[in-house]
Design an enzyme around this catalytic site. Structure first.
Site, PDB file in Angstrom:
ATOM      1  N   GLY A 237      26.359  98.991  29.061  1.00 21.29           N
ATOM      2  CA  GLY A 237      26.841 100.356  29.261  1.00 21.29           C
ATOM      3  C   GLY A 237      25.723 101.323  28.972  1.00 21.29           C
ATOM      4  O   GLY A 237      24.542 100.993  29.117  1.00 21.29           O
ATOM      5  N   ILE A 239      24.639 102.519  26.119  1.00 21.02           N
ATOM      6  CA  ILE A 239      23.801 102.090  25.002  1.00 21.02           C
ATOM      7  C   ILE A 239      22.888 100.945  25.454  1.00 21.02           C
ATOM      8  O   ILE A 239      21.680 100.952  25.203  1.00 21.02           O
ATOM      9  CB  ILE A 239      24.669 101.659  23.800  1.00 21.02           C
ATOM     10  CG1 ILE A 239      25.410 102.875  23.224  1.00 21.02           C
ATOM     11  CG2 ILE A 239      23.805 101.011  22.715  1.00 21.02           C
ATOM     12  CD1 ILE A 239      26.441 102.546  22.160  1.00 21.02           C
ATOM     13  N   ARG A 259      30.882  93.355  32.923  1.00 21.69           N
ATOM     14  CA  ARG A 259      32.064  92.952  33.685  1.00 21.69           C
ATOM     15  C   ARG A 259      31.857  93.136  35.176  1.00 21.69           C
ATOM     16  O   ARG A 259      32.368  92.367  35.985  1.00 21.69           O
ATOM     17  CB  ARG A 259      33.294  93.746  33.227  1.00 21.69           C
ATOM     18  CG  ARG A 259      33.860  93.252  31.907  1.00 21.69           C
ATOM     19  CD  ARG A 259      34.994  94.114  31.429  1.00 21.69           C
ATOM     20  NE  ARG A 259      36.237  93.813  32.115  1.00 21.69           N
ATOM     21  CZ  ARG A 259      36.854  94.620  32.955  1.00 21.69           C
ATOM     22  NH1 ARG A 259      36.342  95.799  33.250  1.00 21.69           N
ATOM     23  NH2 ARG A 259      37.977  94.257  33.524  1.00 21.69           N
ATOM     24  N   ARG A 324      30.223  96.227  18.286  1.00 24.25           N
ATOM     25  CA  ARG A 324      31.347  96.149  17.377  1.00 24.25           C
ATOM     26  C   ARG A 324      31.356  94.741  16.766  1.00 24.25           C
ATOM     27  O   ARG A 324      31.121  93.765  17.481  1.00 24.25           O
ATOM     28  CB  ARG A 324      32.688  96.371  18.088  1.00 24.25           C
ATOM     29  CG  ARG A 324      33.023  97.847  18.356  1.00 24.25           C
ATOM     30  CD  ARG A 324      33.367  98.571  17.065  1.00 24.25           C
ATOM     31  NE  ARG A 324      33.752  99.955  17.264  1.00 24.25           N
ATOM     32  CZ  ARG A 324      32.905 100.978  17.226  1.00 24.25           C
ATOM     33  NH1 ARG A 324      31.614 100.762  17.031  1.00 24.25           N
ATOM     34  NH2 ARG A 324      33.349 102.218  17.396  1.00 24.25           N
ATOM     35  N   GLU A 353      34.419  96.456   7.728  1.00 26.69           N
ATOM     36  CA  GLU A 353      33.516  97.481   7.200  1.00 26.69           C
ATOM     37  C   GLU A 353      34.279  98.348   6.214  1.00 26.69           C
ATOM     38  O   GLU A 353      35.373  98.817   6.526  1.00 26.69           O
ATOM     39  CB  GLU A 353      32.976  98.345   8.353  1.00 26.69           C
ATOM     40  CG  GLU A 353      32.103  97.574   9.315  1.00 26.69           C
ATOM     41  CD  GLU A 353      31.631  98.417  10.499  1.00 26.69           C
ATOM     42  OE1 GLU A 353      31.731  99.664  10.443  1.00 26.69           O
ATOM     43  OE2 GLU A 353      31.158  97.825  11.479  1.00 26.69           O
ATOM     44  N   HIS A 372      26.522 100.480   9.433  1.00 22.54           N
ATOM     45  CA  HIS A 372      27.064 101.163  10.626  1.00 22.54           C
ATOM     46  C   HIS A 372      26.630 102.617  10.657  1.00 22.54           C
ATOM     47  O   HIS A 372      27.429 103.521  10.894  1.00 22.54           O
ATOM     48  CB  HIS A 372      28.602 101.072  10.653  1.00 22.54           C
ATOM     49  CG  HIS A 372      29.168 101.364  12.032  1.00 22.54           C
ATOM     50  ND1 HIS A 372      30.449 101.016  12.402  1.00 22.54           N
ATOM     51  CD2 HIS A 372      28.650 101.973  13.115  1.00 22.54           C
ATOM     52  CE1 HIS A 372      30.680 101.396  13.660  1.00 22.54           C
ATOM     53  NE2 HIS A 372      29.605 101.979  14.095  1.00 22.54           N
TER      54      HIS A 372
END
Lengths: 412, 352
Positions: A237, A239, A259, A324, A353, A372
């Site tokens: 994506g 990022i 995807r 994630r 987290e 994070h």
């Protein structure tokens, strides 16, 4: 055309015309003026390549027409099609939401701020809120959002302040007929900087440098180059693409996995784009010297990078996770690190987290752990709110297509 | 800016040679005979060329024999080449060309060398990309506060803190040669503003990578120090550049500036650097080169927490010295034996 009926609104339009004379010219104004000389682009095509510079998705560094609708409202209030009446589903003390309270465009107002449905009890039926702005500072957002939407069926649009929407999606939300947008493209460049730092951390053996410093040991050793190595990106994506751009400049070869591989057919950085089947994932793992996982956490991606994938890695591979935690099987990762399959890992995100102090990852020498925060600049959350205030909200008010549409049922 | 006389490992194309050899190269190697990186050279099999001697001390060289054999090329890769080189130049007038395996020639430079008429070439452009990678790593080390991350890991402390972006910051490159430019190229890709300082700013007027070029004078140096968030010293060591980063220079640095040195240690007045690091004027420093190498154990630099020290190895890949020797064998030697212009000429007087 003005369609609002409330008298206060009309009054404020009159006041606005006086206000306009004293409006402060900001840089985004100037850019927007220049941008307006080009005719607006039309309806987004289903085939639009998100990898290309398109108006449908926002990228903080590359988006060319910043603030154009915010400017439009200021100079010609006739372009206002509807008012935005916003429910702010966030912690009232959330400082990052400041721009919501002092810089709303004309035609928008915050009706109430709260973290649960009952906080909005005082909203009268005739106020008809049509927008919800939701932040991660709302602790039970996943549960509360569908309740709020059910209570106020006039809501058409939900904007999520962050890029990750995993904290707020649910089956209920997927079934509701609202448009959902997020902060895609807001944090990408910082994370790309972190990814390259993580690669160099292992290539130049920074841990060894620091050990040698502690023991005042001047011992030369060979370093590795990133140039010529392969970077595999799982989840291509905004990022992922920002990482690819930097890695490309380092002379790395880039392979990606997403995807819809066809959407990256014209991508200038990757040499190969894989789909998300198991075989392709293992193939990517076996070809990459450095792997960046920047995929969102969705029903499909949860646990995707599993023991099989880690078994397929190239010798001395380095694994970097900045998407994630739940996308990877953390136990399989720990195993691969302990048995030497992986040279090392750099992790900014985890399955839990804060990372519990009992977690083995803290003890592994070849792991770089960050809380994070590798996209957490002093202003990043303010900027995310500003994106809502200066970009999407004006678009909504002018009746234009919103940027950064997400699909709750897909999870990103 | 393409300059066919300088070689760059990433961008130069390999040339094929079809014209015949017109002169024999008779090579003296001031090198360690056991240096594996030079294996290809020592093996022989060189077109139009012969190795006459390999050694590092005066006693290794039979001057009369070398003179009789018409030695005309010297390949210098030994760290202690300065003295043997002086002697060979003096005793053997047939020497036409000296090739230095490394990029820096400060270790073999001498007045005798500077005043001689021999051609000199070096390994400019061989190590640049690796050092550019190191530069960006050093920048990120301070921007993302890697020391804090590592400390928090030791303490099992999950504490979020704000990091800095590299995008939008300014990199000042002092010494804008091949290494400086490679670092600038990466910095630009990150979205940094790049400013450069060099002896001949006019050479970089049209350079798309740097936003501003300054000339080499004190005012300009202080100016670039005051404008840059990160300063990269990629200059060669010459009589002009020695000690150029002194107390005054560090005093002009922007607050929270980070100083990175990949050039040569003596360009920096080390005590002034240490002072600026201790009084907090500099946020930190990343040094791949220092005044005395190996860095003596009693140097304060070892103890300063905001200093990243590397043992002059940030360009030392497994193959880099080998590649440097290969450059001599595959690029310049074929040119010499065909009387063609050699790549990477060095200005012996200027020192780089």
């Amino acid at each position: 055309m003005l369609s609002s009926k409330s008298s206060t609104f009309i009054q404020s339009i009159r006041n606005f015309k006086d206000l306009r004379k004293s409006v402060v010219v900001s840089r985004s104004f100037v850019h927007a003026t220049q941008a307006l000389q080009v005719p607006p682009t039309i309806i987004p095509s289903e085939n639009a390549d998100p990898a290309m510079k398109t108006y449908k998705y926002w990228n903080r560094e590359e988006y060319a027409r910043k603030g154009r609708y915010d400017y439009l409202i200021k100079v010609s209030p006739e372009s206002i099609v509807k008012e935005a009446k916003i429910l702010n589903l966030s912690d009232p003390d959330d400082e990052a939401n400041e721009p919501l309270f002092d810089r709303l465009p004309f035609g928008a107002s915050i009706l109430e701020t709260g973290t649960k449905l009952t906080d909005f009890d005082d909203i009268l039926n005739n106020q008809q809120p049509n927008v919800v702005f939701v932040s991660p500072s709302c602790p039970m957002a996943r549960k509360q959002l569908p309740l709020v939407l059910a209570r106020f069926p006039t809501i058409e649009w939900v904007h999520v302040r962050s890029a990750g929407i995993d904290f707020v999606v649910s089956d209920e939300l997927s079934q509701l007929p609202v448009t959902v947008t997020n902060a895609k493209g807001q944090f990408s460049s910082s994370l790309a900087e972190y990814a390259m730092m993580a690669c160099s951390y292992f290539a130049k053996d920074l841990p060894r440098l620091l050990r040698q410093k502690r023991s005042k040991n001047w011992e030369k050793y060979d370093v590795e180059e990133l140039r010529g190595k392969t970077l595999g990106i799982v989840g291509y994506g905004d990022i992922g693409r920002a990482c690819a751009k930097l890695a490309h400049n380092y002379g790395m070869k880039i392979i990606a996995l997403r995807r819809n591989p066809k959407l990256s057919a014209q991508d200038p950085y990757c040499s190969v784009v894989y789909g998300t089947d198991k075989k392709s994932l293992n193939q990517l793992m076996s070809e990459s010297d450095y792997i960046v996982c920047s995929a969102p956490s969705t029903v499909e991606t949860r646990g995707m990078v599993n023991a099989d994938a880690f078994k397929a890695v190239k010798e001395n591979a380095v694994f970097i996770n900045l998407g994630r935690g739940p996308v990877i099987d953390e136990e399989a990762l720990v195993e691969a690190l302990k048995n030497g399959r992986l040279k090392g890992a750099a992790l900014d995100v985890f399955s839990e987290e804060p990372l519990p102090s009992t977690n083995e990852l803290w003890d592994l020498e070849n792991v770089l752990i960050s809380p994070h925060n590798m996209d957490q600049t002093a202003t990043f959350m303010h900027e995310a709110t500003e994106f809502f205030v200066f970009e999407n909200l004006p678009r909504f008010i002018c009746g234009k297509d919103l940027l950064n549409p997400v699909n709750p049922s897909l999870g990103y | 800016m393409s300059n066919t006389q300088y070689w760059n490992r990433e961008t130069s194309t390999i040339k094929q040679y079809s014209t015949p050899v017109t002169q024999q190269a008779n090579i003296i190697c001031i090198s360690d005979p056991n240096d594996k990186a030079n294996q290809k050279l020592y093996e022989g099999n060189l077109e139009g060329a012969k190795i006459l001697a390999i050694g590092s001390q005066m006693s290794d060289f039979d001057i009369d024999l070398l003179r009789a054999s018409n030695a005309n090329v010297i390949f210098a890769s030994h760290p202690n080449s300065r003295e043997p080189l002086k002697m060979l130049l003096q005793e053997i007038p047939s020497i036409q060309w000296i090739h230095c395996r490394s990029a820096g020639i400060d270790s073999i430079a001498s007045e005798e060398l500077a005043s001689s008429s021999v051609l000199m070439t070096n390994a400019k452009g061989a190590f640049s990309s690796t050092l550019a990678e190191y530069t960006m790593m050093a920048i990120a080390y301070f921007a993302k506060d890697l020391p804090r991350l590592l400390k928090q890991k030791d303490d099992r402390n999950w504490e979020k803190y704000c990091i800095e972006e590299i995008r939008g910051k300014t990199l000042g490159v002092v010494g804008y040669g091949d290494i400086g430019r490679a670092a600038a190229k990466l910095a630009k890709a990150y979205g940094m503003t790049v400013k450069a300082l060099r002896r001949n700013p006019q050479h970089s007027q049209d350079d798309p990578i740097c936003d501003e070029v300054y000339s080499n004078d004190k005012t300009s140096l202080h100016r670039i120090m005051s404008e840059s968030d990160y300063i990269l010293c990629a200059a060669p060591l010459t009589p002009e550049s020695k000690g150029m980063f002194d107390e005054e220079a560090f005093a002009s640095a922007k607050k929270n500036c980070v100083f990175i040195n990949v050039g040569r240690g003596p360009i920096v007045e080390e005590s002034a650097l240490i002072g600026a690091l201790k009084n907090g004027h500099l946020k930190g420093a990343a040094l791949d080169v220092v005044a005395i190498e190996p860095l003596p154990k009693d140097s304060e630099l070892w103890d300063l927490p905001n200093v990243l020290i590397s043992p002059h190895n940030m360009d030392m890949t497994e193959t880099f010295t080998q590649e440097a020797t290969e450059f001599f064998i595959e690029e310049n030697l074929p040119r010499f034996v065909r009387n063609e212009l050699l790549l990477n000429p060095v200005d012996k007087v200027a020192g780089y």
